[in-house]
Scaffold this active site. Sequence first.
Site, PDB file in Angstrom:
ATOM      1  N   HIS A  49       7.753   3.577 -12.242  1.00  9.28           N
ATOM      2  CA  HIS A  49       7.579   2.523 -11.236  1.00  9.28           C
ATOM      3  C   HIS A  49       7.335   1.179 -11.914  1.00  9.28           C
ATOM      4  O   HIS A  49       6.189   0.827 -12.214  1.00  9.28           O
ATOM      5  CB  HIS A  49       6.390   2.876 -10.338  1.00  9.28           C
ATOM      6  N   HIS A 280      10.467  -0.726  -6.648  1.00  4.29           N
ATOM      7  CA  HIS A 280       9.258   0.104  -6.587  1.00  4.29           C
ATOM      8  C   HIS A 280       9.254   1.260  -7.585  1.00  4.29           C
ATOM      9  O   HIS A 280       8.359   1.357  -8.411  1.00  4.29           O
ATOM     10  CB  HIS A 280       9.048   0.652  -5.168  1.00  4.29           C
ATOM     11  N   GLU A 427     -15.359  12.655   6.264  1.00  2.68           N
ATOM     12  CA  GLU A 427     -15.314  13.739   5.275  1.00  2.68           C
ATOM     13  C   GLU A 427     -14.424  13.401   4.082  1.00  2.68           C
ATOM     14  O   GLU A 427     -14.758  13.702   2.931  1.00  2.68           O
ATOM     15  CB  GLU A 427     -14.825  15.037   5.924  1.00  2.68           C
ATOM     16  N   HIS A 489     -13.606  25.010  15.683  1.00  2.00           N
ATOM     17  CA  HIS A 489     -14.633  24.877  14.657  1.00  2.00           C
ATOM     18  C   HIS A 489     -14.751  26.109  13.766  1.00  2.00           C
ATOM     19  O   HIS A 489     -15.552  26.126  12.844  1.00  2.00           O
ATOM     20  CB  HIS A 489     -15.998  24.601  15.308  1.00  2.00           C
TER      21      HIS A 489
HETATM   22  C1  LIG Z   1      -0.912  10.080  -0.177  1.00  3.16           C
HETATM   23  C2  LIG Z   1       0.392   9.607  -0.724  1.00  3.16           C
HETATM   24  N1  LIG Z   1       1.452   9.558   0.079  1.00  3.16           N
HETATM   25  C3  LIG Z   1       2.655   9.185  -0.402  1.00  3.16           C
HETATM   26  C4  LIG Z   1       2.805   8.859  -1.713  1.00  3.16           C
HETATM   27  C5  LIG Z   1       4.169   8.487  -2.259  1.00  3.16           C
HETATM   28  N2  LIG Z   1       4.206   7.039  -2.534  1.00  3.16           N
HETATM   29  C6  LIG Z   1       4.014   6.555  -3.747  1.00  3.16           C
HETATM   30  S1  LIG Z   1       3.919   4.880  -3.768  1.00  3.16           S
HETATM   31  C7  LIG Z   1       4.158   4.807  -2.098  1.00  3.16           C
HETATM   32  C8  LIG Z   1       4.109   3.514  -1.358  1.00  3.16           C
HETATM   33  C9  LIG Z   1       4.558   2.374  -2.129  1.00  3.16           C
HETATM   34  O1  LIG Z   1       4.108   1.211  -1.544  1.00  3.16           O
HETATM   35  P1  LIG Z   1       2.887   0.421  -2.121  1.00  3.16           P
HETATM   36  O2  LIG Z   1       1.699   1.264  -2.053  1.00  3.16           O
HETATM   37  O3  LIG Z   1       2.841  -0.865  -1.429  1.00  3.16           O
HETATM   38  O4  LIG Z   1       3.249   0.237  -3.641  1.00  3.16           O
HETATM   39  P2  LIG Z   1       4.293  -0.786  -4.251  1.00  3.16           P
HETATM   40  O5  LIG Z   1       5.658  -0.297  -3.882  1.00  3.16           O
HETATM   41  O6  LIG Z   1       3.992  -2.105  -3.682  1.00  3.16           O
HETATM   42  O7  LIG Z   1       4.050  -0.701  -5.705  1.00  3.16           O
HETATM   43  C10 LIG Z   1       4.308   6.080  -1.567  1.00  3.16           C
HETATM   44  C11 LIG Z   1       4.570   6.350  -0.149  1.00  3.16           C
HETATM   45  C12 LIG Z   1       1.658   8.923  -2.517  1.00  3.16           C
HETATM   46  N3  LIG Z   1       1.703   8.620  -3.803  1.00  3.16           N
HETATM   47  N4  LIG Z   1       0.465   9.271  -2.001  1.00  3.16           N
END
Ligand SMILES: Cc1ncc(C[n+]2csc(CCOP(=O)(O)OP(=O)(O)O)c2C)c(N)n1
Length: 682
Positions: A49, A280, A427, A489
């Site tokens: 990334h 990304h 939680e 529960h």
């Molecule tokens: C709980 C979770 N859901 C999904 C992902 C997969 N995932 C990785 S980064 C991302 C989103 C990217 O957007 P952002 O957080 O804004 O990061 P940017 O692209 O700006 O670096 C997702 C959905 C993850 N890592 N964790």
Amino acid sequence: MTTAASPAKASPDAPNSPDSSENREGVRRMANAIRALAMDAVEAAKSGHPGMPMGMADAATVLFTRHLKFDAADPDWPDRDRFVLSAGHGSMLLYALLYLTGYPGITLDDIKRFRQLGSPCAGHPEYGHAPGIETTTGPLGQGLGNAVGMALAERVLNARFGDGLVDHRTYVIASDGDLMEGISHEACALAGHLKLNRLIVLFDDNHISIDGPTSLAESGDVVKRFESYGWAASRIDGQDAAAVDQALRHAKESDKPVLIACRTTIGYGAPKRAGTAKAHGEALGAEEVAGARAALGWTYPPFEIPADLLEQWRAAGKRNSAQREAWEARLAASPMGKPFESALSGEIPASVATALAGLKAKFAAEKPAIATRKASEIAIETFSAELPNTLGGSADLTGSVFTKTKNDPVIAPGQYNGRFVHYGVREHGMAACMNGIALHRGLIPFSGTFLVFSDYCRPSIRLAAVMGQRVIHVMTHDSIGLGEDGPTHQPVEHLAALRAIPNLLVLRPADAVETAECWDVALRATSRPSLLALSRQNLATLRVEHRVENLSARGAYCIAESQGATQVTFLATGSEVEIAVKARDLLAAQGVGARVVSMPCWELFEEQGKEYVTAMLGPGTVKVAIEAAGPMGWERYIGPDGAFIGMHGFGASAPYKELYKHFGITAEAAAEAALRRLKHKG
Ligand SMILES: Cc1ncc(C[n+]2csc(CCOP(=O)(O)OP(=O)(O)O)c2C)c(N)n1
Ligand SMILES: [Mg+2]
């Protein structure tokens, strides 16, 4: 909306400000080193990334070169500021920073092997892979939750040991995804409530996530949201080093936790992909990388950092060494030095085992008929007197899970000299905080909710297991035995689901004695989390003969031998051990020999080795497992010919004794199942 952390513009005459054009250029060049390493590593791995490190490089440079208190030569300095990269997908940002500032664990060769087996530069930052990686991140929101726990631990230890020994901050870089996740609401609302002003979050406000612009799914106002939690929040140009510097300086003066929304461009520098979701999570490709090099004015070949620039970075890594030495001297001279070091070591004094053994003897003698949640409360009271470094809590079920003893002072906003945290009905946030508390060092966190809500904690429990952290979950109301609250529960699949998590000890004690033993196990399990599954309903004391040895530590042991030749082995956990013992008595009355194996912890049992496991399971005997939960997992102990007495669907709402009858979890049913199989066998 103006707050302590909302500087509109950097003031040019501020000391140490990067606001002169020369300084700005200097920061930019240092930041470009991060950008280049991120691009090159992702390019070499053909995965990763690049976008986030390229967008946040300036802010990270200002943080690491001017604000973060650390000494790369001593990554474990207890009074260092913590840095959490919650947006773990941007891991190259962290690896670049650790390499550039001179941390011992990451070399340029490691970066060249980004995402390859054995490299500390794993796809997402992994705790333990290299010094300076404070926590494992990747599941979005978790790092932020950990950071709240770290900031809380810092304040609690500060209250106990004073400014001279504990006086640091927790910094976070969080992304859009981190803040979209529900866990961020839980953890950050708690941080605001508790006024954890040592917590500073740099939000990478790049308006982009994987699917495209965040406007596809988001129209909230993060700044307003955090202000409503009691944070100081502001917006800045996250690629203006002077603005970042000033915002951080303001943040350090804040009496609230601080969120700085840093407007950045994802993939900054890449000619076509900057500002788009394409930046990304994939390699930019040769053309984009070349274009970015040109745009950034970065003329060096892949993975090459010019010596003068590396020197500047290394100097930043050393800039707090005198401060660290002064701290070492204070520690050596402090009357609190010894208890502080003892807290940090996490060692359990021998007096804890003695106290818990004494409690076992008392239980065995008095044979109380109490719920294991109640026995747990007594155990907590017993060890707390010997172990000042625990931090209890509950998710708004204190009067049910019994994790707070009468003498525990409560942590409150601005008052951190306590031993108990009211996490609220949060939680997930609680479990992530607990991970952060454990990672911080100095405190052993335990807290409670109902077992059925372990689902709400699961992602954080899993990460505690991945990281090998001693985090203790007290989860009560562990079966249909909770009765009238009904199937919503009543946990059914939860034990199996938790047992499926590697490196987690799932402990389900059968009586008060086993509960004391399970607590002893959990406290001594320094490199893994534990979960105590405890009953709501009263249970007879079955271990009436005192044994100093912790039998539960073996995971399973024979709690009732057979009378005569053994034909049947009952395997049971928790509240169902009592049923198994009754079934054994029923069979004995018919001249059938049966023994009962109590199995409080499968994971520990299997660690005893094949011989012990085989012997304990009673080769050649008919096996009947009894557990008021789903059957998944029991096959491996009872084999194809064994019987399982338990749940095969969801529970129901009724007084618990009726439920046990209704679902056929009775001594009679267990004895009958054994006899049927014996007949079949014969
Ligand atoms: C709980 C979770 N859901 C999904 C992902 C997969 N995932 C990785 S980064 C991302 C989103 C990217 O957007 P952002 O957080 O804004 O990061 P940017 O692209 O700006 O670096 C997702 C959905 C993850 N890592 N964790
Ligand atoms: Mg984003």
